[in-house]
Design a protein around this motif. Structure first.
Motif, short mmCIF file in Angstrom:
data_model
loop_
_atom_site.label_atom_id
_atom_site.label_comp_id
_atom_site.label_asym_id
_atom_site.label_seq_id
_atom_site.Cartn_x
_atom_site.Cartn_y
_atom_site.Cartn_z
N GLY A 113 21.24 -43.98 -24.22
CA GLY A 113 19.83 -44.17 -24.57
C GLY A 113 19.63 -45.30 -25.56
O GLY A 113 18.53 -45.50 -26.05
N PHE A 143 19.69 -48.41 -22.31
CA PHE A 143 18.25 -48.39 -22.06
C PHE A 143 17.68 -49.80 -22.17
O PHE A 143 16.88 -50.23 -21.32
CB PHE A 143 17.56 -47.44 -23.05
CG PHE A 143 16.07 -47.47 -23.00
CD1 PHE A 143 15.39 -47.06 -21.87
CD2 PHE A 143 15.33 -47.91 -24.08
CE1 PHE A 143 13.99 -47.08 -21.81
CE2 PHE A 143 13.95 -47.93 -24.04
CZ PHE A 143 13.28 -47.52 -22.91
N GLU A 144 18.10 -50.55 -23.20
CA GLU A 144 17.63 -51.92 -23.35
C GLU A 144 18.03 -52.79 -22.16
O GLU A 144 17.26 -53.66 -21.73
CB GLU A 144 18.18 -52.52 -24.64
CG GLU A 144 17.63 -51.87 -25.90
CD GLU A 144 18.30 -52.37 -27.17
OE1 GLU A 144 19.18 -53.27 -27.10
OE2 GLU A 144 17.95 -51.86 -28.24
N TRP A 148 14.65 -40.27 -20.68
CA TRP A 148 14.68 -41.05 -21.92
C TRP A 148 13.63 -42.16 -21.87
O TRP A 148 12.89 -42.37 -22.84
CB TRP A 148 16.08 -41.65 -22.12
CG TRP A 148 16.24 -42.39 -23.41
CD1 TRP A 148 16.01 -43.71 -23.64
CD2 TRP A 148 16.64 -41.83 -24.66
NE1 TRP A 148 16.25 -44.01 -24.94
CE2 TRP A 148 16.65 -42.87 -25.59
CE3 TRP A 148 17.01 -40.55 -25.07
CZ2 TRP A 148 17.00 -42.69 -26.93
CZ3 TRP A 148 17.37 -40.36 -26.39
CH2 TRP A 148 17.36 -41.42 -27.30
N ALA A 149 13.56 -42.84 -20.74
CA ALA A 149 12.63 -43.96 -20.60
C ALA A 149 11.18 -43.52 -20.81
O ALA A 149 10.45 -44.15 -21.58
CB ALA A 149 12.79 -44.62 -19.23
N GLY A 177 10.14 -41.04 -22.37
CA GLY A 177 9.98 -40.55 -23.74
C GLY A 177 9.98 -41.66 -24.78
O GLY A 177 9.64 -41.42 -25.93
N HIS A 178 10.36 -42.88 -24.36
CA HIS A 178 10.47 -43.98 -25.32
C HIS A 178 9.63 -45.20 -24.98
O HIS A 178 9.64 -46.18 -25.72
CB HIS A 178 11.94 -44.38 -25.46
CG HIS A 178 12.72 -43.35 -26.21
ND1 HIS A 178 13.21 -42.21 -25.62
CD2 HIS A 178 13.06 -43.27 -27.52
CE1 HIS A 178 13.83 -41.49 -26.53
NE2 HIS A 178 13.75 -42.09 -27.68
N THR A 179 8.91 -45.14 -23.87
CA THR A 179 7.97 -46.20 -23.54
C THR A 179 6.88 -45.60 -22.66
O THR A 179 7.13 -44.63 -21.94
CB THR A 179 8.65 -47.39 -22.81
OG1 THR A 179 7.67 -48.40 -22.52
CG2 THR A 179 9.31 -46.96 -21.51
N ASP A 180 5.70 -46.19 -22.73
CA ASP A 180 4.61 -45.72 -21.86
C ASP A 180 4.38 -46.68 -20.70
O ASP A 180 3.35 -46.65 -20.06
CB ASP A 180 3.33 -45.51 -22.67
CG ASP A 180 2.82 -46.79 -23.32
OD1 ASP A 180 3.45 -47.86 -23.18
OD2 ASP A 180 1.78 -46.71 -23.99
#
Length: 147
Positions: free
Chosen positions: A89, A93-94, A128-129, A131-134
């Motif tokens: 994550g 993720f990046e 994860w995605a 939850g960490h970006t909209d």
């Protein structure tokens, strides 16, 4: 449907490889909805022998399909494969988001129609995605490890 490989840079400069499937009627200069498929494990890779009917079906329905190989993926050497250990994550993720950004910047992907999904590690990363970006409109999460 046809596909191609895509090389791009992660934010920290690592080169990341992905594969891209295009709709049969793909035209340069037109933006398409983007479906990102994150492979399982994380020690696996695209294009593996899994889920090709699903991925080709997405392309046939008019989506560009991004199949990224973020750090943790195999076939790129031991250091690349182990770079995800204790960093799930994080930079992986990046790496995935940099691929999305690359296709948006090239005018291929519509930034308002982004979708992500995967199974196992791909399910974890999809959860994860969102939850960490909209940025993603929807996700399909299969067999994730989550808390």
């Amino acid at each position: 449907m046809f596909g191609s490989s895509l090389a791009y840079r992660a934010p920290d400069g690592w080169e990341i490889e992905a594969f891209v499937l295009f709709p049969a009627d793909y035209r340069r200069g037109r933006r398409y909805p983007l479906a990102v498929n994150v492979h399982g494990a994380p020690h696996s890779y695209h294009p593996g022998s899994r889920a090709w009917i699903e991925l080709q079906t997405l392309a046939a329905a008019g989506y560009v399909v991004l199949l990224p190989n973020p750090r943790g993926s195999t076939t790129y050497g031991e250091a690349f494969s182990e770079a995800v250990v204790r960093d799930g994550g994080g930079r992986d993720f990046e790496d995935i988001m940099a691929g999305v950004d690359e296709l948006v910047a090239r005018g291929v992907a519509d930034p308002e129609q982004l979708y992500i999904g995967g199974y196992s590690y791909g399910g974890f990363m999809s959860a994860w995605a969102v939850g960490h970006t909209d940025r993603f409109r929807a996700t399909v999460i299969g067999a994730p490890v989550s808390n």
